[in-house]
Design a protein around this motif. Sequence first.
Motif, PDB file in Angstrom:
ATOM      1  N   THR A 104       9.930   3.002 -14.437  1.00  0.00           N
ATOM      2  CA  THR A 104      10.667   4.077 -13.764  1.00  0.00           C
ATOM      3  C   THR A 104       9.741   5.243 -13.443  1.00  0.00           C
ATOM      4  O   THR A 104       9.789   5.803 -12.340  1.00  0.00           O
ATOM      5  N   TYR A 105       8.876   5.602 -14.381  1.00  0.00           N
ATOM      6  CA  TYR A 105       7.904   6.669 -14.148  1.00  0.00           C
ATOM      7  C   TYR A 105       6.966   6.289 -13.005  1.00  0.00           C
ATOM      8  O   TYR A 105       6.719   7.083 -12.091  1.00  0.00           O
ATOM      9  N   SER A 159       6.777   6.934  -5.300  1.00  0.00           N
ATOM     10  CA  SER A 159       7.655   7.400  -4.214  1.00  0.00           C
ATOM     11  C   SER A 159       7.378   8.850  -3.852  1.00  0.00           C
ATOM     12  O   SER A 159       7.335   9.211  -2.669  1.00  0.00           O
ATOM     13  N   GLU A 160       7.168   9.669  -4.869  1.00  0.00           N
ATOM     14  CA  GLU A 160       6.903  11.090  -4.655  1.00  0.00           C
ATOM     15  C   GLU A 160       5.620  11.302  -3.849  1.00  0.00           C
ATOM     16  O   GLU A 160       5.588  12.076  -2.895  1.00  0.00           O
ATOM     17  N   VAL A 161       4.569  10.587  -4.216  1.00  0.00           N
ATOM     18  CA  VAL A 161       3.263  10.786  -3.582  1.00  0.00           C
ATOM     19  C   VAL A 161       3.143  10.028  -2.261  1.00  0.00           C
ATOM     20  O   VAL A 161       2.629  10.550  -1.280  1.00  0.00           O
ATOM     21  N   MET A 196      -4.914   8.981  -8.923  1.00  0.00           N
ATOM     22  CA  MET A 196      -5.571   7.873  -9.625  1.00  0.00           C
ATOM     23  C   MET A 196      -4.551   6.819 -10.045  1.00  0.00           C
ATOM     24  O   MET A 196      -4.803   5.616  -9.922  1.00  0.00           O
ATOM     25  N   LEU A 197      -3.400   7.268 -10.523  1.00  0.00           N
ATOM     26  CA  LEU A 197      -2.355   6.324 -10.936  1.00  0.00           C
ATOM     27  C   LEU A 197      -1.827   5.547  -9.727  1.00  0.00           C
ATOM     28  O   LEU A 197      -1.641   4.328  -9.810  1.00  0.00           O
ATOM     29  N   ILE A 198      -1.616   6.229  -8.614  1.00  0.00           N
ATOM     30  CA  ILE A 198      -1.153   5.564  -7.390  1.00  0.00           C
ATOM     31  C   ILE A 198      -2.163   4.498  -6.971  1.00  0.00           C
ATOM     32  O   ILE A 198      -1.795   3.387  -6.605  1.00  0.00           O
ATOM     33  N   THR A 216       7.220   6.308   0.037  1.00  0.00           N
ATOM     34  CA  THR A 216       7.835   4.988   0.154  1.00  0.00           C
ATOM     35  C   THR A 216       7.972   4.415  -1.247  1.00  0.00           C
ATOM     36  O   THR A 216       7.389   4.933  -2.197  1.00  0.00           O
ATOM     37  N   THR A 217       8.707   3.335  -1.368  1.00  0.00           N
ATOM     38  CA  THR A 217       8.911   2.739  -2.694  1.00  0.00           C
ATOM     39  C   THR A 217       7.851   1.691  -2.991  1.00  0.00           C
ATOM     40  O   THR A 217       7.206   1.166  -2.076  1.00  0.00           O
ATOM     41  N   ILE A 218       7.705   1.393  -4.254  1.00  0.00           N
ATOM     42  CA  ILE A 218       6.798   0.313  -4.660  1.00  0.00           C
ATOM     43  C   ILE A 218       7.268  -0.993  -4.030  1.00  0.00           C
ATOM     44  O   ILE A 218       6.461  -1.777  -3.538  1.00  0.00           O
ATOM     45  N   GLU A 219       8.569  -1.209  -4.006  1.00  0.00           N
ATOM     46  CA  GLU A 219       9.119  -2.445  -3.443  1.00  0.00           C
ATOM     47  C   GLU A 219       8.731  -2.613  -1.971  1.00  0.00           C
ATOM     48  O   GLU A 219       8.291  -3.690  -1.552  1.00  0.00           O
ATOM     49  N   LYS A 220       8.844  -1.544  -1.184  1.00  0.00           N
ATOM     50  CA  LYS A 220       8.467  -1.628   0.237  1.00  0.00           C
ATOM     51  C   LYS A 220       6.970  -1.864   0.395  1.00  0.00           C
ATOM     52  O   LYS A 220       6.543  -2.579   1.294  1.00  0.00           O
TER      53      LYS A 220
END
Length: 186
Positions: free
Chosen positions: A105-106, A112-114, A68-70, A117-121
Amino acid sequence: MKLFIKNMVCIRCKMVVRDELTKLGVHCIVVELGEAEILETITPEQREEIRSVLLRSGLELMDDKKSMLIQKIKQVIIELVHYSEEPLRVKFSEYLSRQLNYDYTYLANVFSEVQGTTIEKFIISHKIERVKELLVYNELTLSEIAFRMHYSSVSHLSAQFKKVTGLTPSHFKQIKSQRRNMLDEL
């Protein structure tokens, strides 16, 4: 009660969710990207029926908090990149933290974990898709596109565009044959 729905990326998705819930007799208060607020509390059986109906349209009802957060992170990014014309007055990390009430950071670590990839990408891929769309429309100059998409310069936009697509924006504009990707495929 809120339902969180994965893969909702456009206005049509919102319409599908509203229509399907209505067909099932569920009363929608609000349907936004990634979520639907409904009037009723639903039973586990109704939840499974909703899950099944949404799945047929490529949408997924989510249960776990990380998913849900993602989805909320993606929703904020998509709305900012594709639907907002207001210039961002703070760093994106600060904006995202404020919108979701979590430390950046959280959010970055969970994403990235889920997602792998990174938020930036993820942001860059959406920005490039939006740039492609604006280039195809052929209504704005490259300078105007760079400004609208919050790039520091045309050269920064061009370098990032070439890194992602393998083409310069002007070459892309000339060939226009490279199809844009669906938002939910990014």
